[in-house]
Design a protein around this motif. Structure first.
Motif, short mmCIF file in Angstrom:
data_model
loop_
_atom_site.label_atom_id
_atom_site.label_comp_id
_atom_site.label_asym_id
_atom_site.label_seq_id
_atom_site.Cartn_x
_atom_site.Cartn_y
_atom_site.Cartn_z
N GLN A 126 0.80 -1.22 0.00
CA GLN A 126 0.00 0.00 0.00
C GLN A 126 0.84 1.28 0.00
O GLN A 126 0.31 2.38 -0.11
N ILE A 127 2.15 1.13 0.07
CA ILE A 127 3.04 2.28 -0.01
C ILE A 127 3.01 2.83 -1.43
O ILE A 127 2.93 2.08 -2.40
N ASN A 128 3.08 4.11 -1.55
CA ASN A 128 3.16 4.75 -2.87
C ASN A 128 4.62 4.68 -3.32
O ASN A 128 5.49 5.33 -2.76
N TYR A 129 4.89 3.87 -4.33
CA TYR A 129 6.25 3.67 -4.82
C TYR A 129 6.64 4.64 -5.94
O TYR A 129 7.77 4.58 -6.43
N SER A 130 5.74 5.54 -6.31
CA SER A 130 6.08 6.54 -7.32
C SER A 130 7.25 7.37 -6.83
O SER A 130 7.37 7.68 -5.65
N ARG A 131 8.10 7.75 -7.75
CA ARG A 131 9.30 8.50 -7.39
C ARG A 131 9.00 9.91 -6.90
O ARG A 131 9.88 10.56 -6.32
N ASP A 132 7.79 10.37 -7.10
CA ASP A 132 7.44 11.71 -6.62
C ASP A 132 6.62 11.66 -5.32
O ASP A 132 6.14 12.69 -4.85
N ALA A 133 6.49 10.47 -4.73
CA ALA A 133 5.71 10.34 -3.49
C ALA A 133 6.37 11.13 -2.36
O ALA A 133 7.59 11.09 -2.16
N GLU A 134 5.57 11.86 -1.63
CA GLU A 134 6.02 12.75 -0.57
C GLU A 134 6.84 12.03 0.52
O GLU A 134 7.80 12.57 1.05
N HIS A 135 6.45 10.81 0.85
CA HIS A 135 7.10 10.11 1.96
C HIS A 135 8.58 9.81 1.72
O HIS A 135 9.34 9.61 2.66
N TRP A 136 9.03 9.80 0.45
CA TRP A 136 10.44 9.51 0.17
C TRP A 136 11.36 10.57 0.74
O TRP A 136 12.56 10.35 0.90
N LYS A 137 10.82 11.74 1.08
CA LYS A 137 11.67 12.79 1.67
C LYS A 137 12.28 12.35 3.00
O LYS A 137 13.28 12.89 3.44
N ASN A 138 11.68 11.34 3.62
CA ASN A 138 12.18 10.83 4.89
C ASN A 138 13.30 9.81 4.72
O ASN A 138 13.79 9.27 5.71
N CYS A 139 13.69 9.54 3.50
CA CYS A 139 14.75 8.58 3.21
C CYS A 139 16.05 9.33 2.97
O CYS A 139 16.20 10.01 1.96
N SER A 140 16.99 9.17 3.88
CA SER A 140 18.26 9.90 3.77
C SER A 140 19.08 9.47 2.56
O SER A 140 19.94 10.21 2.10
N LEU A 142 17.90 8.89 -0.43
CA LEU A 142 17.30 9.38 -1.67
C LEU A 142 17.42 10.90 -1.71
O LEU A 142 17.36 11.56 -0.68
N THR A 143 17.58 11.42 -2.91
CA THR A 143 17.62 12.86 -3.08
C THR A 143 16.60 13.26 -4.13
O THR A 143 16.26 12.48 -5.01
N LEU A 144 16.16 14.48 -4.02
CA LEU A 144 15.19 15.02 -4.96
C LEU A 144 15.94 15.53 -6.18
O LEU A 144 16.86 16.34 -6.08
N ASN A 145 15.54 15.06 -7.34
CA ASN A 145 16.09 15.52 -8.60
C ASN A 145 15.38 16.83 -8.93
O ASN A 145 14.19 16.82 -9.22
N GLU A 146 16.08 17.92 -8.87
CA GLU A 146 15.48 19.25 -9.03
C GLU A 146 14.80 19.45 -10.39
O GLU A 146 13.87 20.23 -10.51
N ASP A 147 15.26 18.77 -11.41
CA ASP A 147 14.71 18.97 -12.75
C ASP A 147 13.27 18.50 -12.89
O ASP A 147 12.45 19.18 -13.49
N TYR A 151 12.35 11.62 -6.84
CA TYR A 151 13.44 11.16 -5.99
C TYR A 151 14.29 10.15 -6.75
O TYR A 151 13.79 9.41 -7.59
N LYS A 152 15.57 10.17 -6.44
CA LYS A 152 16.50 9.23 -7.05
C LYS A 152 17.41 8.66 -5.97
O LYS A 152 17.59 9.27 -4.91
#
Length: 176
Positions: A126-140, A142-147, A151-152
């Motif tokens: 049930q986790i949102n695995y999309s790379r733009d999912a908000e919860h990935w910000k809590n993963c040290s 992963l970084t946000l691709n500014e373009d 997340y990558k």
């Protein structure tokens, strides 16, 4: 599935690789150390050599875990070709998550343990695995691709597997 490629891309005709599934199973059976060895003799933590007898006890729960994780995602699993659910290291991390849950629940009855494994797989699906999912910000790791605001992964291989396993365990209430 393919045995020729090591990763799934947007244009792949397949959704999973033999390499990913092999490391998923090795991680599920023997943990991180087992998962890092793809060639040669694989020694279990107890010193025995890995063979089919090591999968007998966990086989049904492992199939339940993986099938539940895939089935509950539905079409999102295979249709979202950019999502983390198809990333090799995440699938390998799921094996580590299964291994951890199996051992955390080892004192339970077989029925209780199977239930816990099912519940964990359901929550993970049930986790949102999309790379733009908000919860990935809590993963040290992963970084946000500014373009494109996706997340990558910062690093590859074993480091990423461990981080994904730790993060996924935290999402379902287990300390890794």
């Amino acid at each position: 599935m393919t045995d020729k490629s090591k990763k799934v891309t947007e244009n792949s005709d397949f959704i999973i690789t033999l390499n990913s599934l092999t490391r998923f199973v090795l991680g599920a059976v023997g943990g991180y150390n087992m998962q890092t060895k793809l060639k040669g003799v694989r020694e279990m933590n107890d010193g025995s050599i890995f063979n089919s007898s090591h999968t007998l006890e966990i086989e049904k729960d492992l199939l339940l875990f993986f099938n539940t994780w895939v089935d509950i995602q539905g079409d999102k699993f295979s249709n979202d070709r950019k999502g983390f659910q198809l990333v090799t290291t995440l699938i390998q991390a799921l094996g580590l998550v299964f291994h951890h849950i199996w051992h955390c629940c080892s004192n339970m009855s077989k029925t209780e343990r199977t239930h816990q494994i099912y519940i964990a797989a359901k929550k993970l699906a049930q986790i949102n695995y999309s790379r733009d999912a908000e919860h990935w910000k809590n993963c040290s790791f992963l970084t946000l691709n500014e373009d494109d605001l996706n997340y990558k992964v910062n690093s590859g291989g074993s480091t990423t597997r461990k981080h994904f396993a730790r993060y996924l365990c935290s999402k379902i209430g287990f300390n890794y």
